[in-house]
Design an enzyme around this catalytic site. Structure first.
Site, PDB file in Angstrom:
ATOM      1  N   ARG A 106       0.816  -1.221   0.000  1.00  0.00           N
ATOM      2  CA  ARG A 106       0.000   0.000   0.000  1.00  0.00           C
ATOM      3  C   ARG A 106       0.847   1.268   0.000  1.00  0.00           C
ATOM      4  O   ARG A 106       0.314   2.375   0.058  1.00  0.00           O
ATOM      5  CB  ARG A 106      -0.976  -0.026   1.177  1.00  0.00           C
TER       6      ARG A 106
ATOM      7  N   HIS B 286     -25.341  15.545  -0.887  1.00  0.00           N
ATOM      8  CA  HIS B 286     -26.697  15.134  -1.266  1.00  0.00           C
ATOM      9  C   HIS B 286     -26.917  13.654  -0.977  1.00  0.00           C
ATOM     10  O   HIS B 286     -27.804  13.032  -1.555  1.00  0.00           O
ATOM     11  CB  HIS B 286     -26.925  15.457  -2.749  1.00  0.00           C
TER      12      HIS B 286
HETATM   13  O1  F6P Z   1      -4.499  -8.960   0.561  1.00  0.00           O
HETATM   14  C1  F6P Z   1      -3.880  -7.787   0.914  1.00  0.00           C
HETATM   15  C2  F6P Z   1      -2.655  -7.532   0.083  1.00  0.00           C
HETATM   16  O2  F6P Z   1      -1.621  -8.343   0.490  1.00  0.00           O
HETATM   17  C3  F6P Z   1      -2.276  -6.065   0.147  1.00  0.00           C
HETATM   18  O3  F6P Z   1      -1.525  -5.743   1.234  1.00  0.00           O
HETATM   19  C4  F6P Z   1      -1.605  -5.870  -1.165  1.00  0.00           C
HETATM   20  O4  F6P Z   1      -1.528  -4.522  -1.489  1.00  0.00           O
HETATM   21  C5  F6P Z   1      -2.505  -6.660  -2.068  1.00  0.00           C
HETATM   22  O5  F6P Z   1      -2.893  -7.782  -1.287  1.00  0.00           O
HETATM   23  C6  F6P Z   1      -1.905  -7.110  -3.365  1.00  0.00           C
HETATM   24  O6  F6P Z   1      -0.764  -7.891  -3.197  1.00  0.00           O
HETATM   25  P1  F6P Z   1       0.222  -8.162  -4.388  1.00  0.00           P
HETATM   26  O7  F6P Z   1       0.781  -6.867  -4.843  1.00  0.00           O
HETATM   27  O8  F6P Z   1       1.264  -9.081  -3.844  1.00  0.00           O
HETATM   28  O9  F6P Z   1      -0.560  -8.825  -5.492  1.00  0.00           O
END
Ligand code: F6P
Length: 535
Positions: free
Chosen positions: A256, A372
């Site tokens: 993230r 709204h």
């Molecule tokens: O399921 C959560 C997660 O592990 C997130 O933290 C991450 O961003 C997403 O899945 C996608 O993971 P990846 O980039 O390994 O496909």
């Protein structure tokens, strides 16, 4: 820390009858706001007073915020449950010095990867990298969570800077998503980006296989029109993607927090290297500010402390993010992952139960649309929802200045209305002449706004790539500070694992290849119903 949380709760309780409007003064409007990187964060319309702020700042010292921030920026393995450093800041460290991980400077590799990404993006944008049918017209990013939300949100946010091919994002394993996106595209002129840190995520790998099969119907060598963004280069070659089109990154980049590097490829192709660098530089400027400013002048710190005040201090469980900027429509969804996957934890770093509630429930929509829809509850519902407004001084549509003025007026009016409210007497005065006696009272009561509802305001000049970088880095650091105060690991996400495991085991049951007998009665009955209705 335990005593400090108790004191915070006491301060929160004591603030219950405090009037924000009565606190307000010119001095407060200045003293309860922070200017940094050309932006202004105002938290004067909250019940936080000086004593509460002093206490919150003292909590930062007690939680060793300075030390922990330094540990993060310098590559210490602060993600202790996964044994990793946390260095998304290195991805935008364009002007900084070396960053050491395990006694190695990671910057040459980071800068080398940015260079390779830019080279590839230029080739796509200039038509030198071609599909079987000619220059690329459409780019499809396949990813989910951090490999989707960041780039999708920022690509939409910066749509006025798009001068590359069209970019699309597919995340959901629901076949409807990929079918709707691929349907109108020409496979011979489409580039598919498979964005996955692990290259194992079921949704992404399923969608990637679907896209490859779709392309294979018309393109001789579909893998030649695929790019991979991943830490798992063995898996990308197994999928058939040449290593010249694999852009790797290290495991110290959390999903993230990853759009600053290879995961930002779709954004880079859309807006070009120059604008992408401005985006990185914006974040880098916010990093510098975060590292150097004193707590009360530090925007991420004060944004975090306002969040802690509202959630753990005053007990408000949710937080609404309300950007008055249509192009930030995906920001609330992006922040849901950033904040809730990072700080939605029930134990502290040492495994003990948290002494206080975990991070807040984050939600929101752009203004004025939300006005709204759900603002009714924000103004008159029984629960208090702290609102975080965001607003640009200037829009991009020069010929629509009038609309931008309306946008500004609406945003400021909402914050004012939340603070001021409307008393019963004021409501009655408005209705006099229309109703009398008991009916006047009854009608007026429906028109009362309790007011004294807290909100903050983030002002920025214009949603340029640089400002966008600043805003995202601001929120990243806010999450970090909140995590430090809570004593949790903001960089793992074990809470997503159980559901994934169970889904894997359930798929053969849904397919009728395994029995549902070890499932609970509710789940077994639901599967039975679905199967009898076509599943
Ligand atoms: O399921 C959560 C997660 O592990 C997130 O933290 C991450 O961003 C997403 O899945 C996608 O993971 P990846 O980039 O390994 O496909």
């Amino acid at each position: 820390m335990k005593d400090m949380w108790a004191e915070l709760a006491r301060l929160g309780k004591a603030s219950e009858d405090r009037s924000i409007a009565a606190l307000m003064s010119d001095a407060r409007a200045e003293a309860f706001s922070v200017e940094a990187c050309g932006m202004r964060f105002d938290y004067a319309k909250t019940t936080m007073d000086e004593a509460a702020r002093d206490h919150l700042i003292a909590m930062c010292a007690a939680a060793k915020l300075d030390e922990k921030r330094q540990a993060m920026f310098s590559g210490a393995p602060i993600n202790e449950t996964e044994g990793r450093a946390v260095l998304h800041t290195a991805l935008r460290n364009l002007d900084g010095g070396s960053v050491m991980v395990d006694e190695r400077d990671v910057m040459p590799k980071v800068l080398g990867t940015i260079g390779r990404m830019e080279g590839f993006a230029r080739a796509v944008r200039e038509g030198r990298f071609r599909g079987q049918g000619g220059p690329i017209t459409d780019v499809v990013n396949i990813g989910i969570g951090g490999s989707d939300l960041g780039p999708a949100m920022a690509t939409q946010a910066l749509s006025t800077y798009h001068d590359g091919p069209r970019c699309h994002f597919v995340s959901n394993v629901d076949g409807a998503h990929i079918a709707d996106i691929l349907g109108p595209l020409d496979p011979t002129r489409t580039l598919v980006i498979v964005a996955s840190k692990t290259f194992t995520t079921i949704e992404t790998m399923t969608n990637a296989a679907t896209a490859k099969a779709w392309m294979g119907q018309e393109v001789r060598d579909p893998a030649a029109q695929f790019v991979a963004l991943s830490t798992a280069q063995d898996k990308t070659s197994e999928f058939g993607i040449s290593e010249t089109r694999v852009f790797g990154f290290a495991d110290w980049v959390g999903g993230r927090y990853s759009m600053w590097g290879p995961i930002g490829m779709a954004l880079l192709i859309a807006i070009g290297p120059r604008a992408f660098r401005a985006f990185l530089r914006g974040a880098e400027a916010m990093d510098r500010h975060f590292r150097n400013a004193e707590p009360h002048e530090n925007m991420p710190v004060m944004l975090a402390l306002t969040g802690i005040w509202h959630n753990q201090g005053c007990g408000h469980a949710t937080r609404a993010v309300l950007p008055y900027e249509q192009r930030l429509a995906r920001l609330p969804a992006y922040l849901q992952q950033l904040e809730m996957e990072s700080n939605g934890k029930r134990v502290s770093m040492d495994g003990a139960d948290l002494a206080v509630d975990s991070g807040p429930i984050v939600w929101g929509e752009p203004g004025t649309n939300g006005q709204h829809a759900f603002y009714q509850l924000i103004h008159q519902g029984t629960r208090v929802v702290p609102c975080e407004f965001m607003l640009a001084a200037e829009g991009f549509e020069e010929e629509l200045q009038h609309q931008h003025r309306l946008l500004i007026a609406n945003c400021l009016a909402q914050a004012e209305a939340l603070m001021k409210g409307r008393s019963l007497d004021e409501a009655k005065a408005l209705l006099e002449g229309k109703f009398k006696g008991d009916e006047l009272e009854r009608q007026a009561r429906h028109r009362v706004f309790p007011g004294n509802r807290p909100s903050t305001m983030l002002l920025y000049p214009k949603l340029t790539p640089e400002v966008m970088g600043q805003i995202v880095a601001l929120y990243e650091h806010r999450v970090f500070v909140e995590g430090v105060l809570l004593g949790i690991n903001s960089f793992d996400q074990w809470g997503v694992e159980l559901g994934k495991e169970l889904a894997k085991a359930l798929e053969p049951v849904v397919a009728g290849e395994a029995s549902a007998e070890d499932k609970d009665a509710s789940t077994a009955t639901l599967i039975d119903w679905l199967q009898r209705h076509g599943a």
